[in-house]
Structure formats: structure tokens, C-alpha cells
Design a protein around this motif. Structure first.
Motif, PDB file in Angstrom:
ATOM      1  N   THR A 272       0.819  -1.209   0.000  1.00 25.36           N
ATOM      2  CA  THR A 272       0.000   0.000   0.000  1.00 25.36           C
ATOM      3  C   THR A 272       0.857   1.265   0.000  1.00 25.36           C
ATOM      4  OG1 THR A 272      -0.145  -0.071   2.412  1.00 25.36           O
ATOM      5  CG2 THR A 272      -1.909  -1.140   1.177  1.00 25.36           C
ATOM      6  N   LEU A 273       1.960   1.228  -0.735  1.00 23.42           N
ATOM      7  CA  LEU A 273       2.759   2.447  -0.895  1.00 23.42           C
ATOM      8  C   LEU A 273       1.934   3.552  -1.532  1.00 23.42           C
ATOM      9  CD1 LEU A 273       6.107   0.913  -2.201  1.00 23.42           C
ATOM     10  CD2 LEU A 273       5.650   1.805   0.088  1.00 23.42           C
ATOM     11  N   PHE A 274       0.892   3.149  -2.275  1.00 24.38           N
ATOM     12  CA  PHE A 274       0.021   4.093  -2.951  1.00 24.38           C
ATOM     13  C   PHE A 274      -0.965   4.768  -2.009  1.00 24.38           C
ATOM     14  CE2 PHE A 274      -1.496  -0.268  -3.276  1.00 24.38           C
ATOM     15  CZ  PHE A 274      -2.639  -0.184  -2.510  1.00 24.38           C
ATOM     16  N   SER A 275      -1.061   4.303  -0.752  1.00 20.65           N
ATOM     17  CA  SER A 275      -2.153   4.733   0.120  1.00 20.65           C
ATOM     18  C   SER A 275      -2.119   6.218   0.441  1.00 20.65           C
ATOM     19  CB  SER A 275      -2.141   3.917   1.427  1.00 20.65           C
ATOM     20  OG  SER A 275      -0.956   4.142   2.152  1.00 20.65           O
ATOM     21  N   THR A 276      -0.947   6.862   0.387  1.00 24.34           N
ATOM     22  CA  THR A 276      -0.881   8.288   0.685  1.00 24.34           C
ATOM     23  C   THR A 276      -1.572   9.128  -0.375  1.00 24.34           C
ATOM     24  OG1 THR A 276       1.288   8.364  -0.380  1.00 24.34           O
ATOM     25  CG2 THR A 276       1.254   8.125   2.010  1.00 24.34           C
ATOM     26  N   SER A 277      -1.775   8.577  -1.580  1.00 22.84           N
ATOM     27  CA  SER A 277      -2.435   9.334  -2.642  1.00 22.84           C
ATOM     28  C   SER A 277      -3.777   8.741  -3.040  1.00 22.84           C
ATOM     29  CB  SER A 277      -1.526   9.391  -3.874  1.00 22.84           C
ATOM     30  OG  SER A 277      -1.243   8.081  -4.338  1.00 22.84           O
ATOM     31  N   LEU A 278      -4.155   7.594  -2.472  1.00 25.86           N
ATOM     32  CA  LEU A 278      -5.357   6.893  -2.904  1.00 25.86           C
ATOM     33  C   LEU A 278      -6.628   7.635  -2.517  1.00 25.86           C
ATOM     34  CD1 LEU A 278      -6.044   4.345  -4.417  1.00 25.86           C
ATOM     35  CD2 LEU A 278      -6.113   3.115  -2.249  1.00 25.86           C
ATOM     36  N   LEU A 344      -3.212 -14.544   7.497  1.00 29.37           N
ATOM     37  CA  LEU A 344      -4.621 -14.282   7.201  1.00 29.37           C
ATOM     38  C   LEU A 344      -5.020 -12.877   7.638  1.00 29.37           C
ATOM     39  CD1 LEU A 344      -7.410 -15.347   6.269  1.00 29.37           C
ATOM     40  CD2 LEU A 344      -7.789 -16.098   8.636  1.00 29.37           C
ATOM     41  N   ARG A 345      -4.586 -12.486   8.828  1.00 33.01           N
ATOM     42  CA  ARG A 345      -4.942 -11.148   9.304  1.00 33.01           C
ATOM     43  C   ARG A 345      -4.244 -10.069   8.482  1.00 33.01           C
ATOM     44  NH1 ARG A 345      -6.250  -9.109  15.313  1.00 33.01           N
ATOM     45  NH2 ARG A 345      -6.309  -6.887  14.903  1.00 33.01           N
ATOM     46  N   THR A 346      -3.012 -10.313   8.089  1.00 29.98           N
ATOM     47  CA  THR A 346      -2.290  -9.352   7.256  1.00 29.98           C
ATOM     48  C   THR A 346      -3.009  -9.153   5.929  1.00 29.98           C
ATOM     49  OG1 THR A 346      -0.197 -10.046   8.250  1.00 29.98           O
ATOM     50  CG2 THR A 346      -0.078  -8.832   6.170  1.00 29.98           C
ATOM     51  N   PHE A 347      -3.485 -10.241   5.345  1.00 31.02           N
ATOM     52  CA  PHE A 347      -4.269 -10.166   4.112  1.00 31.02           C
ATOM     53  C   PHE A 347      -5.509  -9.300   4.329  1.00 31.02           C
ATOM     54  CE2 PHE A 347      -8.043 -11.810   1.967  1.00 31.02           C
ATOM     55  CZ  PHE A 347      -7.698 -11.636   0.639  1.00 31.02           C
ATOM     56  N   ALA A 348      -6.229  -9.557   5.408  1.00 34.67           N
ATOM     57  CA  ALA A 348      -7.458  -8.810   5.690  1.00 34.67           C
ATOM     58  C   ALA A 348      -7.177  -7.329   5.919  1.00 34.67           C
ATOM     59  CB  ALA A 348      -8.161  -9.416   6.901  1.00 34.67           C
ATOM     60  N   VAL A 349      -6.123  -7.021   6.664  1.00 29.27           N
ATOM     61  CA  VAL A 349      -5.772  -5.627   6.938  1.00 29.27           C
ATOM     62  C   VAL A 349      -5.432  -4.880   5.648  1.00 29.27           C
ATOM     63  CG1 VAL A 349      -4.017  -4.144   7.994  1.00 29.27           C
ATOM     64  CG2 VAL A 349      -5.011  -6.009   9.306  1.00 29.27           C
ATOM     65  N   THR A 350      -4.660  -5.519   4.787  1.00 33.48           N
ATOM     66  CA  THR A 350      -4.215  -4.865   3.556  1.00 33.48           C
ATOM     67  C   THR A 350      -5.390  -4.537   2.640  1.00 33.48           C
ATOM     68  OG1 THR A 350      -2.147  -6.102   3.684  1.00 33.48           O
ATOM     69  CG2 THR A 350      -2.656  -5.050   1.591  1.00 33.48           C
ATOM     70  N   THR A 352      -8.471  -4.225   3.560  1.00 34.58           N
ATOM     71  CA  THR A 352      -9.321  -3.253   4.250  1.00 34.58           C
ATOM     72  C   THR A 352      -8.784  -1.831   4.091  1.00 34.58           C
ATOM     73  OG1 THR A 352      -9.977  -4.922   5.873  1.00 34.58           O
ATOM     74  CG2 THR A 352     -10.350  -2.629   6.479  1.00 34.58           C
ATOM     75  N   ILE A 353      -7.457  -1.675   4.017  1.00 37.88           N
ATOM     76  CA  ILE A 353      -6.874  -0.343   3.805  1.00 37.88           C
ATOM     77  C   ILE A 353      -7.409   0.282   2.522  1.00 37.88           C
ATOM     78  CG2 ILE A 353      -4.728   0.874   3.227  1.00 37.88           C
ATOM     79  CD1 ILE A 353      -3.280  -0.980   5.175  1.00 37.88           C
ATOM     80  N   VAL A 354      -7.510  -0.512   1.471  1.00 40.90           N
ATOM     81  CA  VAL A 354      -8.042  -0.015   0.199  1.00 40.90           C
ATOM     82  C   VAL A 354      -9.496   0.426   0.372  1.00 40.90           C
ATOM     83  CG1 VAL A 354      -8.513  -0.585  -2.215  1.00 40.90           C
ATOM     84  CG2 VAL A 354      -6.488  -1.528  -1.081  1.00 40.90           C
TER      85      VAL A 354
END
Length: 436
Positions: A272-278, A344-350, A352-354
Motif C-alpha cells: 500500500t505504498l500508494f495509500s498516501t495518494s489513494l 490471514l490477518r495481514t491479508f485482511a488488513v491490507t 481493508t486499507i483499500v
């Protein structure tokens, strides 16, 4: 590139410091340091979501007028509110830390832990006011400016932490070296931004009383209220977990969970390096009624994220022995089942960030907040008995399943339900106009 620089240093710092701290200071002191770095996650939205409310207001203003001139007064008033909130959090946080440390009857070196956590809290509270400027830059789609300064701060933190570990290894000095440089960098970012973009308005601004400032910014505060609910949800569902583990299982158990999570913690940062501009991108697509493009963007991000997580997670699980012998300095016996639940939790968190970026951009914050609050309440009700009657392995299982089914799945339903309804409405409008 700016995101890669900043997030890259965050990843490198944790992976480099973890084995060095365990080797130099021991497992227990590593647990102290880890808890100290978590103060900022416990107070996830220290401004009660005010600065997040600023993002949408400034983004809309800039999009409609091409300038933020009319919003500068509000920005400066919010800056004053954040300074007041920093004092509030330091006073309240100090009390809560004192009470928490005193409940650790089985822990040694209570005074040392207390001082370490108070240092962390003080540095964190110093960093609350300058977060506003990074939010304003994000609204202007100039988030890379604050991210560059963030990277500078993290690079300095890594350098100073290494000096402390090699020259004078001591937990309190290490805490300062790790946490203070990013805060200093955030102030530098704010100073340069205000001098370049808001100098005249900043000098001529007349401060109102606290009551007048609150009344003048009620619209932003109302929006921020839902982010406050998200903060509570985040605390209940995630941020409190290490402190609960310390309470029921001991600081060494905190160290175990921290170490086995380290490689996985890097995944959301990489993906999610893109998250600062998403966030502003979704806002712009929404304003231009480009709903199909929004759906395509979310689907592509989720698919690529899922693929990367499965590949990277599989590598960690297959090569777990050399990886964790290095990270944990052969102090921990890692179970493969624990790694699966963390994956599994890492997958869900990532993923969910989107979804959170989309929901925040299109004003679905209320539904986002209620979803996360529900998940957080379920988590706290289940996690405490899991730790009290079970063990750390049971905790990892139940916490992962709760986040997957009660945070990720509802977030996906809300996001795609909203997008699909808008696409359907736009298609019906096209058909109606063509019939006319």
C-alpha cells in the motif's frame, strides 16, 4: 518514489533493530521498547478525526475554486485545537500508563517500563500538531512532500538508534532515538509548507478563544466524530492487544508476537505504498462520476495485493527457521500455525486499507465507523477470555478470524455495494436521456 523512501526505511528500521535490540538488551527490554512504539497506535486518531475532516473540506475547496485561500483560517484554527488536544492526551495518557504498569504484578523493572512509556507518550503528543500539515498536503495531492520528510525522520531514527545500541545501549535513550526524529521531521515539513504556501495568512491570523474556534469549525468536528468512533474501534480491535498480552501473558509473550509479526508487518507497507495518494484519487473519481473506474481500481489493487501477500507469506512460512533465528536471535520457538493466522490477518488488513480509503473519500465514514466499532467490540469480548483461559496461540487464531469476518467482509460489501449502486443509477440515467 517518496512513499518507497519513507515506507522503505520503516521496514528496514524494524527488521534491523529487532534482532539487535534482542541481542543487546534482551527479550524483556525488547518488549518494553515494542510497547513504547505502540503508543501511537493506541491513540490512533489523537485529533478525534479533525485533521481527516480537513482533508475532504480542503480537497473540495481546491477542486472547485483552484485555491485553498478561503480555507486557510479554518486550517489555522484547527492547528490551535490540535495543540490543546496534545496537552489533553498527555495528561490522560500519563494516568492510563501509570495504572496499566501497576497492574503488571508479575513484571520486573516496573519503574523502567513506566519511564519508557511516558517518554514515548510525551514524544507522540509533541507530534500531534504537525500532522495537520501532512493532511492538508494530502488534500492538495501533494502528500509526497510530507512523505519525504517522514522518510528523512525515519532514516535519522535508524541512524541514532544504531548509535545508542552500539555505544550506550539503554532502553530510554533508545526510545528517544527511535521516536523523536520523525516528530522533528514533521515539524520541519510544517514550517516549510506554511512559509511557502501560507506565510501572509499565518502572520496576520488572530487567534480566537477555544470556544469560538470550536463553534467556527463545527462542520469539520462533526465529520471528525465518525473518525473518533473508528479510533475507538481500532483500539478495541487491534491496538490494545499487545497491552492485553502483556497483562495476561507477560512482556516476553509480547516480544514473541512482535517478532513473528515483523516480516508480515512489512507486507501492507510494501503493497500500500500508494495509500498516501489513494484517498484524493477516489475523491476525484467520485466528483467526476467515474464510478466504473473506481471499481476497476479497487478490484485491481485487491487482486495484486492478495497475490503478493500469498507469495511473500508463503516464502516466510517455508523459510521460517532461518528468518526467525535471525530476527529473534534463536530465543523463540515459532509455530507454523501462528504464522498462518498472522498471514490471514495481514491479508485482511491490507485489503481493508483499500476499502477504507474509498469509504473515507466518498463520505461513507459513518458506515465505516459502525462496521469497525462492531468488529472491535466483538474482538475485545473474545480476545480477553482467549488470553485468560487459553494462550497466545488461541489469541492469534481468534483475533485473525474476527478481523476477517467482521471487518474485511463488511468493508467489501459496503464499498462494492456503494459503487455498484452508483453505476446502476448512472446507467439508468443514460437510458432515460436516450429515451427522451
Amino acid at each position: 518514489m517518496a512513499s518507497i523512501f519513507a515506507r522503505g526505511f520503516a521496514i528496514v528500521t524494524t527488521l534491523v533493530l529487532t534482532p539487535l535490540i534482542i541481542h543487546t538488551l534482551g527479550v524483556t527490554h525488547y518488549g518494553f521498547w515494542f510497547l513504547a512504539t505502540l503508543i501511537s497506535t493506541v491513540i490512533a486518531f489523537p485529533d478525534f478525526g479533525i485533521s481527516n475532516g480537513v482533508i475532504n473540506k480542503i480537497a473540495d475547496l481546491n477542486r472547485t475554486t483552484g485555491s485553498i485561500l478561503k480555507g486557510i483560517t479554518s486550517i489555522l484554527e484547527v492547528s490551535y485545537l490540535l495543540r490543546v488536544l496534545a496537552i489533553f492526551w498527555f495528561l490522560l495518557g500519563s494516568l492510563m500508563i501509570f495504572l496499566y504498569v501497576r497492574t503488571l504484578n508479575h513484571a520486573t523493572q516496573q519503574d523502567e517500563l513506566l519511564q519508557t512509556l511516558l517518554l514515548s507518550l510525551g514524544i507522540f503528543c509533541l507530534g500531534i500538531p504537525p500532522t495537520l500539515w501532512s493532511r492538508v498536503q494530502l488534500a492538495l495531492e501533494r502528500g509526497h512532500e510530507s512523505v519525504i520528510w517522514e522518510g528523512v525522520g525515519k532514516a535519522a531514527a535508524l541512524f541514532l538508534s544504531l548509535i545508542v545500541l552500539f555505544i550506550h545501549p539503554e532502553i530510554r535513550w533508545l526510545t528517544v532515538a527511535t521516536l523523536l526524529p520523525p516528530v522533528v521531521a514533521a515539524y520541519c515539513n510544517g514550517i516549510f509548507f506554511t512559509r511557502r504556501d501560507m506565510k501572509n495568512a499565518y502572520l496576520s491570523h488572530k487567534r480566537k478563544s477555544l470556544k469560538e474556534t470550536v463553534v467556527a469549525n463545527l462542520d469539520i468536528l462533526r465529520t471528525g466524530g465518525y473518525f473518533t468512533v473508528i479510533q475507538v474501534a481500532y483500539i478495541l480491535g487491534f491496538a490494545l492487544d499487545p497491552f492485553l498480552i502483556g497483562r495476561f501473558g507477560g512482556v516476553d509473550q509480547v516480544s514473541y508476537v512482535s517478532v513473528i509479526r515483523r516480516p508480515f508487518d512489512a507486507f501492507p507497507l510494501v503493497i500500500t505504498l500508494f495509500s498516501t495518494s489513494l484517498w484524493p484519487v477516489f475523491g476525484r473519481l467520485q466528483a467526476n462520476s467515474q464510478f466504473v473506474q473506481s471499481r476497476r481500481l479497487i478490484i485491481s489493487l485487491c487482486m495484486w495485493s492478495a497475490a503478493l501477500i500469498v507469495i511473500l507469506g508463503g516464502i516466510v512460512i517455508v523459510f521460517q527457521k532461518p528468518i526467525y533465528d535471525l530476527l529473534g536471535q534463536s530465543r523463540f520457538s515459532v509455530q507454523s500455525a501462528d504464522l498462518f493466522w498472522i498471514l490471514l490477518r495481514t491479508f485482511a488488513v491490507t485489503i481493508t486499507i483499500v476499502q477504507n480509503n474509498y469509504m473515507s473519500a466518498v463520505n461513507l465514514v459513518k458506515r465505516q465507523a459502525l462496521t469497525q466499532l462492531t468488529s472491535g467490540l466483538i474482538s475485545i469480548v473474545v480476545v480477553i477470555p482467549a488470553l485468560y483461559f487459553g494462550n497466545i496461540h488461541v489469541y492469534l487464531l481468534v483475533s485473525s478470524l474476527i478481523y476477517f469476518f467482521f471487518t474485511l467482509i463488511p468493508s467489501l460489501l459496503i464499498s462494492f455495494g456503494d459503487i455498484n449502486s452508483k453505476i446502476k443509477s448512472s446507467l439508468e440515467s443514460v437510458v432515460w436521456y436516450s429515451d427522451k
